[in-house]
Write a protein that holds these residues in place. Structure first.
Motif, PDB file in Angstrom:
ATOM      1  N   ASN A 129       0.791  -1.236   0.000  1.00 19.14           N
ATOM      2  CA  ASN A 129       0.000   0.000   0.000  1.00 19.14           C
ATOM      3  C   ASN A 129       0.824   1.286   0.000  1.00 19.14           C
ATOM      4  O   ASN A 129       0.445   2.278   0.627  1.00 19.14           O
ATOM      5  CB  ASN A 129      -0.965   0.013   1.195  1.00 19.14           C
ATOM      6  CG  ASN A 129      -2.035  -1.051   1.076  1.00 19.14           C
ATOM      7  OD1 ASN A 129      -2.534  -1.323  -0.014  1.00 19.14           O
ATOM      8  ND2 ASN A 129      -2.363  -1.674   2.190  1.00 19.14           N
ATOM      9  N   TYR A 147       1.932   3.852  -2.826  1.00 16.12           N
ATOM     10  CA  TYR A 147       1.708   4.198  -4.224  1.00 16.12           C
ATOM     11  C   TYR A 147       2.501   5.459  -4.561  1.00 16.12           C
ATOM     12  O   TYR A 147       2.388   6.468  -3.860  1.00 16.12           O
ATOM     13  CB  TYR A 147       0.221   4.435  -4.485  1.00 16.12           C
ATOM     14  CG  TYR A 147      -0.628   3.221  -4.206  1.00 16.12           C
ATOM     15  CD1 TYR A 147      -0.955   2.326  -5.220  1.00 16.12           C
ATOM     16  CD2 TYR A 147      -1.116   2.977  -2.922  1.00 16.12           C
ATOM     17  CE1 TYR A 147      -1.743   1.210  -4.967  1.00 16.12           C
ATOM     18  CE2 TYR A 147      -1.894   1.860  -2.662  1.00 16.12           C
ATOM     19  CZ  TYR A 147      -2.206   0.974  -3.689  1.00 16.12           C
ATOM     20  OH  TYR A 147      -2.976  -0.132  -3.433  1.00 16.12           O
ATOM     21  N   LYS A 150      -6.825   3.530  -3.579  1.00 16.99           N
ATOM     22  CA  LYS A 150      -6.647   3.198  -4.999  1.00 16.99           C
ATOM     23  C   LYS A 150      -7.443   4.137  -5.889  1.00 16.99           C
ATOM     24  O   LYS A 150      -6.968   4.541  -6.961  1.00 16.99           O
ATOM     25  CB  LYS A 150      -7.048   1.738  -5.257  1.00 16.99           C
ATOM     26  CG  LYS A 150      -6.093   0.724  -4.639  1.00 16.99           C
ATOM     27  CD  LYS A 150      -6.501  -0.697  -5.005  1.00 16.99           C
ATOM     28  CE  LYS A 150      -5.529  -1.703  -4.401  1.00 16.99           C
ATOM     29  NZ  LYS A 150      -5.897  -3.101  -4.735  1.00 16.99           N
ATOM     30  N   GLU A 204      -6.046   6.925  -8.741  1.00 17.48           N
ATOM     31  CA  GLU A 204      -6.634   7.026 -10.076  1.00 17.48           C
ATOM     32  C   GLU A 204      -7.039   8.469 -10.399  1.00 17.48           C
ATOM     33  O   GLU A 204      -6.765   8.986 -11.492  1.00 17.48           O
ATOM     34  CB  GLU A 204      -7.854   6.111 -10.154  1.00 17.48           C
ATOM     35  CG  GLU A 204      -8.614   6.191 -11.469  1.00 17.48           C
ATOM     36  CD  GLU A 204      -9.936   5.441 -11.408  1.00 17.48           C
ATOM     37  OE1 GLU A 204     -10.898   5.886 -12.077  1.00 17.48           O
ATOM     38  OE2 GLU A 204     -10.028   4.434 -10.673  1.00 17.48           O
TER      39      GLU A 204
END
Length: 288
Positions: A108, A110, A139, A143
């Motif tokens: 986790n 990113y 997530k 995006e």
């Protein structure tokens, strides 16, 4: 999931903003002679410009390495479940690749390539924090941040090409011509790269008014929520002209002034100023 937003010092938000947003920052190294300093921590812009005024050789800005990122991520994960780290453009620095490699050691974490620099990163950091504060899934937040990054309008006017020349980003001939004609280039960041967009001629104060007007005309669909005025250094008159023109030609709810850190200022020199905003009308709606 409780997650953090993190970035490097090149995002050029001030300490109060980082603290208010709850954003941990990993500073770039600035090497002057045999000494290493940390951007915004152990060296300031004023100290940097004092050095540059007496030295022909530019300080070095060092890419953060994999170990530094690993240690940084490990420390931040002690009190959260995940991290979104927003990096300076991968086409400007190798730090993004190093951060990606470090992130693979953890769950986790990113890493987002901002495709930007300075407050163009800061703008994305602020957007990321707004998503975090609305409990958007990590997530989904990644995006949305990546989807919106191409809308960042970041440009700036450089007073003198001297520092770009010292850093190998401008030829001696271009430097000579710019000095003779009093040229002030407008540099934009597009697709992660810096490039000259326009060239202005004349005194900086007059140039800034025209720069703001033409930038707003070219990127004419701003998100009215926020605009940055970011500068390496600036006179009161420079800032007043920029504020006045923005107020007359745009309807931003907030105009945030911030000083660029040493990472950017090393290469651009004093009296570099730019305006930065999202050019996508308004923040997009969050949909599943």
């Amino acid at each position: 999931m409780k997650y953090k937003i993190t970035c490097e010092s090149s995002a050029d938000l001030n300490d109060d903003m980082y603290k208010k947003l709850g954003v941990p920052v990993i500073p770039f190294r600035i090497t002057i002679g045999d000494e290493d300093y940390y951007d915004g921590k152990t060296i300031t812009n004023s100290q940097l410009f004092e050095y540059l005024a007496t030295c022909q050789k530019l300080p070095k800005t060092s890419a953060l390495n994999e170990l530094e990122y690993s240690e940084f991520f490990e420390e931040q994960l002690k009190d959260c479940d995940g991290i979104i780290h927003i990096c300076i453009s991968s086409l400007i620095s190798s730090t993004y690749n190093n951060a990606i490699t470090a992130a693979k050691k953890f769950d986790n974490v990113y890493v987002i390539d901002s495709l930007s620099l300075s407050s163009g990163i800061g703008l994305q950091v602020m957007y990321a924090c707004s998503l975090r504060d609305r409990d958007v899934d990590i997530k989904k937040a990644v995006e949305l941040i990546e989807k919106r990054r191409s809308a960042v309008q970041i440009s700036f006017v450089v007073d003198k090409l001297t520092y770009l020349h010292k850093g190998g980003r401008c030829s001696a001939l271009s430097l000579l011509g710019a000095n003779l004609l009093n040229i002030k280039p407008c540099i934009v960041v597009k697709n992660g790269r810096m490039m000259v967009n326009r060239k202005y001629i004349g005194k900086l104060n007059k140039v800034l008014d025209k720069y703001v007007i033409e930038t707003l005309a070219e990127y004419n669909n701003p998100d009215p929520t926020m605009c940055f005025i970011t500068y390496s250094s600036a006179t009161d008159e420079m800032l007043e002209i920029t504020r006045k023109t923005l107020k007359e030609k745009a309807t931003f709810k907030k105009v945030q002034e911030t000083i660029a850190g040493c990472t950017v200022s090393t290469h651009c020199g004093p009296n570099t100023l730019g305006i930065i905003y999202y050019n996508d009308g308004k923040e997009p709606e969050i949909t599943d």
